[in-house]
Design a protein around this motif. Structure first.
Motif, PDB file in Angstrom:
ATOM      1  N   LEU A  89       0.827  -1.210   0.000  1.00 61.18           N
ATOM      2  CA  LEU A  89       0.000   0.000   0.000  1.00 61.18           C
ATOM      3  C   LEU A  89       0.862   1.262   0.000  1.00 61.18           C
ATOM      4  O   LEU A  89       0.340   2.373  -0.115  1.00 61.18           O
ATOM      5  CB  LEU A  89      -0.917   0.018   1.229  1.00 61.18           C
ATOM      6  CG  LEU A  89      -1.983  -1.081   1.302  1.00 61.18           C
ATOM      7  CD1 LEU A  89      -2.758  -0.990   2.603  1.00 61.18           C
ATOM      8  CD2 LEU A  89      -2.927  -1.008   0.110  1.00 61.18           C
ATOM      9  N   ASP A  90       2.180   1.070   0.136  1.00 58.56           N
ATOM     10  CA  ASP A  90       3.134   2.184   0.139  1.00 58.56           C
ATOM     11  C   ASP A  90       2.889   3.135   1.317  1.00 58.56           C
ATOM     12  O   ASP A  90       3.059   4.351   1.197  1.00 58.56           O
ATOM     13  CB  ASP A  90       3.067   2.953  -1.187  1.00 58.56           C
ATOM     14  CG  ASP A  90       4.353   3.737  -1.459  1.00 58.56           C
ATOM     15  OD1 ASP A  90       5.382   3.405  -0.834  1.00 58.56           O
ATOM     16  OD2 ASP A  90       4.311   4.685  -2.261  1.00 58.56           O
ATOM     17  N   TRP A 118      -2.888  11.925   8.398  1.00 53.72           N
ATOM     18  CA  TRP A 118      -3.120  11.413   9.757  1.00 53.72           C
ATOM     19  C   TRP A 118      -4.120  10.244   9.766  1.00 53.72           C
ATOM     20  O   TRP A 118      -4.069   9.387  10.654  1.00 53.72           O
ATOM     21  CB  TRP A 118      -3.644  12.549  10.659  1.00 53.72           C
ATOM     22  CG  TRP A 118      -2.700  13.711  10.708  1.00 53.72           C
ATOM     23  CD1 TRP A 118      -2.842  14.911  10.080  1.00 53.72           C
ATOM     24  CD2 TRP A 118      -1.439  13.758  11.380  1.00 53.72           C
ATOM     25  NE1 TRP A 118      -1.761  15.720  10.314  1.00 53.72           N
ATOM     26  CE2 TRP A 118      -0.865  15.034  11.128  1.00 53.72           C
ATOM     27  CE3 TRP A 118      -0.718  12.867  12.178  1.00 53.72           C
ATOM     28  CZ2 TRP A 118       0.357  15.433  11.626  1.00 53.72           C
ATOM     29  CZ3 TRP A 118       0.493  13.258  12.692  1.00 53.72           C
ATOM     30  CH2 TRP A 118       1.036  14.528  12.415  1.00 53.72           C
ATOM     31  N   ASP A 119      -5.022  10.193   8.796  1.00 53.99           N
ATOM     32  CA  ASP A 119      -6.056   9.144   8.788  1.00 53.99           C
ATOM     33  C   ASP A 119      -5.768   8.056   7.759  1.00 53.99           C
ATOM     34  O   ASP A 119      -6.672   7.338   7.340  1.00 53.99           O
ATOM     35  CB  ASP A 119      -7.424   9.765   8.499  1.00 53.99           C
ATOM     36  CG  ASP A 119      -7.491  10.385   7.094  1.00 53.99           C
ATOM     37  OD1 ASP A 119      -6.409  10.655   6.511  1.00 53.99           O
ATOM     38  OD2 ASP A 119      -8.601  10.611   6.580  1.00 53.99           O
ATOM     39  N   ILE A 120      -4.499   7.925   7.347  1.00 50.61           N
ATOM     40  CA  ILE A 120      -4.177   7.011   6.240  1.00 50.61           C
ATOM     41  C   ILE A 120      -4.556   5.569   6.559  1.00 50.61           C
ATOM     42  O   ILE A 120      -5.023   4.827   5.680  1.00 50.61           O
ATOM     43  CB  ILE A 120      -2.677   7.105   5.839  1.00 50.61           C
ATOM     44  CG1 ILE A 120      -2.413   6.349   4.529  1.00 50.61           C
ATOM     45  CG2 ILE A 120      -1.769   6.572   6.951  1.00 50.61           C
ATOM     46  CD1 ILE A 120      -3.093   6.895   3.335  1.00 50.61           C
ATOM     47  N   GLU A 121      -4.377   5.120   7.811  1.00 48.44           N
ATOM     48  CA  GLU A 121      -4.715   3.732   8.150  1.00 48.44           C
ATOM     49  C   GLU A 121      -6.219   3.497   8.015  1.00 48.44           C
ATOM     50  O   GLU A 121      -6.646   2.461   7.474  1.00 48.44           O
ATOM     51  CB  GLU A 121      -4.240   3.409   9.571  1.00 48.44           C
ATOM     52  CG  GLU A 121      -2.716   3.349   9.692  1.00 48.44           C
ATOM     53  CD  GLU A 121      -2.253   3.060  11.099  1.00 48.44           C
ATOM     54  OE1 GLU A 121      -1.253   2.327  11.255  1.00 48.44           O
ATOM     55  OE2 GLU A 121      -2.878   3.563  12.055  1.00 48.44           O
ATOM     56  N   GLU A 122      -7.003   4.449   8.483  1.00 48.25           N
ATOM     57  CA  GLU A 122      -8.457   4.313   8.404  1.00 48.25           C
ATOM     58  C   GLU A 122      -8.908   4.327   6.925  1.00 48.25           C
ATOM     59  O   GLU A 122      -9.783   3.555   6.521  1.00 48.25           O
ATOM     60  CB  GLU A 122      -9.160   5.444   9.167  1.00 48.25           C
ATOM     61  CG  GLU A 122      -9.057   5.347  10.690  1.00 48.25           C
ATOM     62  CD  GLU A 122      -7.682   5.749  11.234  1.00 48.25           C
ATOM     63  OE1 GLU A 122      -6.865   6.326  10.446  1.00 48.25           O
ATOM     64  OE2 GLU A 122      -7.406   5.468  12.407  1.00 48.25           O
ATOM     65  N   ASP A 139      -8.879  -5.218  10.179  1.00 46.79           N
ATOM     66  CA  ASP A 139      -8.588  -4.030  10.986  1.00 46.79           C
ATOM     67  C   ASP A 139      -7.173  -3.524  10.707  1.00 46.79           C
ATOM     68  O   ASP A 139      -6.433  -4.095   9.895  1.00 46.79           O
ATOM     69  CB  ASP A 139      -8.734  -4.361  12.475  1.00 46.79           C
ATOM     70  CG  ASP A 139      -7.962  -5.628  12.868  1.00 46.79           C
ATOM     71  OD1 ASP A 139      -6.875  -5.855  12.271  1.00 46.79           O
ATOM     72  OD2 ASP A 139      -8.428  -6.381  13.723  1.00 46.79           O
ATOM     73  N   ILE A 140      -6.802  -2.460  11.403  1.00 37.29           N
ATOM     74  CA  ILE A 140      -5.509  -1.806  11.175  1.00 37.29           C
ATOM     75  C   ILE A 140      -4.348  -2.752  11.476  1.00 37.29           C
ATOM     76  O   ILE A 140      -3.316  -2.718  10.796  1.00 37.29           O
ATOM     77  CB  ILE A 140      -5.433  -0.511  12.017  1.00 37.29           C
ATOM     78  CG1 ILE A 140      -6.358   0.548  11.406  1.00 37.29           C
ATOM     79  CG2 ILE A 140      -3.999   0.017  12.093  1.00 37.29           C
ATOM     80  CD1 ILE A 140      -6.547   1.788  12.259  1.00 37.29           C
ATOM     81  N   LEU A 165      -5.386   4.662  -3.254  1.00 42.96           N
ATOM     82  CA  LEU A 165      -5.044   5.494  -2.091  1.00 42.96           C
ATOM     83  C   LEU A 165      -4.238   6.730  -2.487  1.00 42.96           C
ATOM     84  O   LEU A 165      -4.208   7.716  -1.755  1.00 42.96           O
ATOM     85  CB  LEU A 165      -4.229   4.681  -1.077  1.00 42.96           C
ATOM     86  CG  LEU A 165      -5.017   3.813  -0.092  1.00 42.96           C
ATOM     87  CD1 LEU A 165      -4.081   3.056   0.821  1.00 42.96           C
ATOM     88  CD2 LEU A 165      -5.987   4.662   0.726  1.00 42.96           C
ATOM     89  N   LYS A 166      -3.595   6.684  -3.645  1.00 45.33           N
ATOM     90  CA  LYS A 166      -2.778   7.815  -4.097  1.00 45.33           C
ATOM     91  C   LYS A 166      -3.631   8.926  -4.735  1.00 45.33           C
ATOM     92  O   LYS A 166      -3.105   9.960  -5.132  1.00 45.33           O
ATOM     93  CB  LYS A 166      -1.733   7.339  -5.114  1.00 45.33           C
ATOM     94  CG  LYS A 166      -0.657   6.452  -4.519  1.00 45.33           C
ATOM     95  CD  LYS A 166       0.385   6.100  -5.563  1.00 45.33           C
ATOM     96  CE  LYS A 166       1.613   5.442  -4.972  1.00 45.33           C
ATOM     97  NZ  LYS A 166       1.382   4.120  -4.423  1.00 45.33           N
TER      98      LYS A 166
END
Length: 535
Positions: A89-90, A118-122, A139-140, A165-166
């Protein structure tokens, strides 16, 4: 749907492989906006073109122009099982920075890396779940798992998540539905439909190609736009081929006619010449008059000859032009071993075997059975095939693995085949590879340099030339990366194979066309026979 303004163009693009093989020379092209299917035969350079556009390869000359960020899903995303999910996911380095900040140990550099993310994992988990990976990546915490714990299809969805995601404006997808079950394919189709920018898709998934707004064909190093989807492209090229065949027939007829008229003219001239000589020999004409007539005859013969030869040359040129319009496309040629398994003969047996995926299974393959194993992504189908291979079948067996990790990456294609067929001569090996479109120096390319389609062809060549000849073929997603003409040849060859067959595939039309005799569905509880007419 309406598309935001997004453009992609190539300017004088030139690329040659290190071994000197040219791929593109001075290629200039403007892609249409919206959803584009990029089509062409295996080996025509589709994956290479996407890699050049994505910046993964550097052109020898020329440039790529794109408005905004380019997102790229590689065809061979599933090759390395040891890579972590967050690295695919880079976001691996970003997560480390975030966790240091959360623990109070963040540096200035960590804050710079995390800025705006800051919310990249979510967001990552949300996108993974939207594409159907909530079961395997709930989950994370699951972001720290390795790709080897996922199925091939799940890894493709993971790669697509990484690309989305990019937030790219241009999306390049190389075989995005490989290894995917029908539910996952539907999610990918939906993600492509909803993408607001320009999407360029290389795929053998006809349904996906038919959802495209335009089709671009890569052929002999050139690009050409066809309005509409894959079916319309096929109609257009079929009509062109029919017209080209008619033009070739007409040109051949005209060339034969011009040749015939040239011969007839020369025959007449020869007769006239002989008659004139005969008169002169018999001295019926005064010498001066005979000489004048001879000169006139020679001038006339010269004009006639030049006129007819010119017409023949024009006809030859017209034929050459007509033949250039023909599609003499290269397709693989498959001859499966002429082996036979007799009814009642034991082939391979699993008795209450505990699979790595947790299920307890029993499976007996007898005689020339043709078994299809179906089920959702990640349920353990590949694990079941591995168990069959490890159980040492009672007959010679060869397996085509989904990850195509069967090669010594540092050896050439020809050397890899030679390892599987130690008694085959170099001529036999190269002859076999030529049938799979590895001609001349193509078979000297190292395995590490092969595209997904080339890896599949090399793997098929390897297992089909293997000694002793296999009586059991175990195939895991054998249709991935094959162009549609090559798929037709594989289908026909497997249809005619007289050995036993165990196949995992999500391609139902393909399975039905190879005459499957037993259908087995796999789920969390194990395997069970299902009705052949299931949908």
């Amino acid at each position: 749907m309406t598309h935001s303004h997004s453009s992609l163009s190539l300017s004088d693009l030139t690329f040659t492989w290190p071994d000197g093989e040219p791929v593109f020379s001075g290629l200039s092209f403007v892609f249409p906006s919206g959803r584009i299917g990029l089509v062409g035969l295996n080996g025509s350079g589709k994956s290479t073109l996407l890699r050049l556009i994505a910046g993964r390869l550097t052109p020898d000359a020329g440039s790529v122009h794109a408005s905004g960020e380019i997102g790229y899903l590689r065809q061979d995303i599933t090759l390395d099982p040891n890579v972590r999910v967050d690295d695919i996911l880079d976001i691996g380095d970003l997560r480390i920075a975030l966790h240091r900040i959360e623990s109070g140990e963040g540096t200035e550099k960590d804050f710079a890396v995390a800025e705006g993310n800051w919310d990249i994992e979510e967001r990552a988990i949300s996108t993974l779940h939207r594409l159907g990976l909530e079961r395997v990546l709930p989950d994370i915490e699951a972001l720290g798992r390795t790709v080897g714990t996922l199925s091939g299809g799940e890894t493709v969805l993971l790669g697509l998540t990484a690309t989305l995601l990019k937030n790219p404006q241009v999306l390049l997808l190389d075989e995005p539905t490989n290894n995917l079950d029908r539910m996952a394919r539907a999610r990918v189709h939906a993600a492509v439909q909803q993408f607001p920018g320009t999407v360029v898709v290389v795929s053998h998934d006809r349904e996906l190609l038919n959802s495209m707004e335009s089709t671009v064909e890569l052929r002999r190093g050139n690009l050409r736009t066809f309005g509409g989807n894959y079916s319309l492209y096929q109609e257009a090229t079929t009509a062109e081929q029919e017209n080209a065949l008619a033009a070739v027939r007409d040109a051949k007829t005209d060339l034969a006619k011009q040749n015939r008229e040239l011969i007839e003219a020369r025959t007449k001239l020869e007769r006239r010449k002989r008659y004139g000589q005969k008169i002169q020999d018999e001295r019926r004409l005064p010498p001066i008059l005979a000489q004048t007539r001879k000169r006139k005859a020679e001038v006339s013969a010269g004009k006639l000859s030049v006129n007819h030869i010119g017409k023949v040359d024009d006809a030859k040129s017209a034929l050459a032009d007509a033949e250039k319009m023909l599609r003499d496309d290269r397709e693989i040629r498959l001859d499966l071993p002429d082996t036979q398994v007799h009814p009642g003969q034991q082939v391979v047996t699993l008795e209450d075997v505990v699979l790595r995926s947790g299920q307890i299974v029993s499976l007996h393959v007898t005689g020339p059975e043709r078994i299809a194993i179906v089920g959702p992504n990640g349920i353990g189908k590949t694990t079941l095939l591995d168990a069959l291979v490890e159980k040492k079948p009672f007959v010679p067996c060869r397996a085509l693995r989904q990850r195509l990790d069967v090669f010594d990456e540092n050896l050439s294609v020809a050397d890899n085949v030679a390892l599987a067929a130690p008694h085959a001569t170099s001529e036999e090996i190269r002859g076999q590879l030529a049938r799979f479109l590895f001609r001349g120096t193509d078979s000297d390319v190292t395995a590490s340099a092969l595209s997904g389609g080339e890896r599949l062809r090399a793997a098929l060549a390897t297992i089909l030339l293997a000694q002793p000849a296999p009586k059991l073929l175990i195939l895991d997603e054998p249709t991935n990366n094959l162009d549609l003409p090559s798929l037709a040849h594989l289908t026909q060859a497997l249809h005619d194979f007289r050995g036993a067959l165990v196949v995992v595939s999500h391609d139902l039309p393909f399975l039905r066309e190879i005459n499957i005799t037993r259908w087995i569905r796999m789920d969390e509880n194990g395997i069970q026979e299902i009705d052949p007419e299931w949908q």
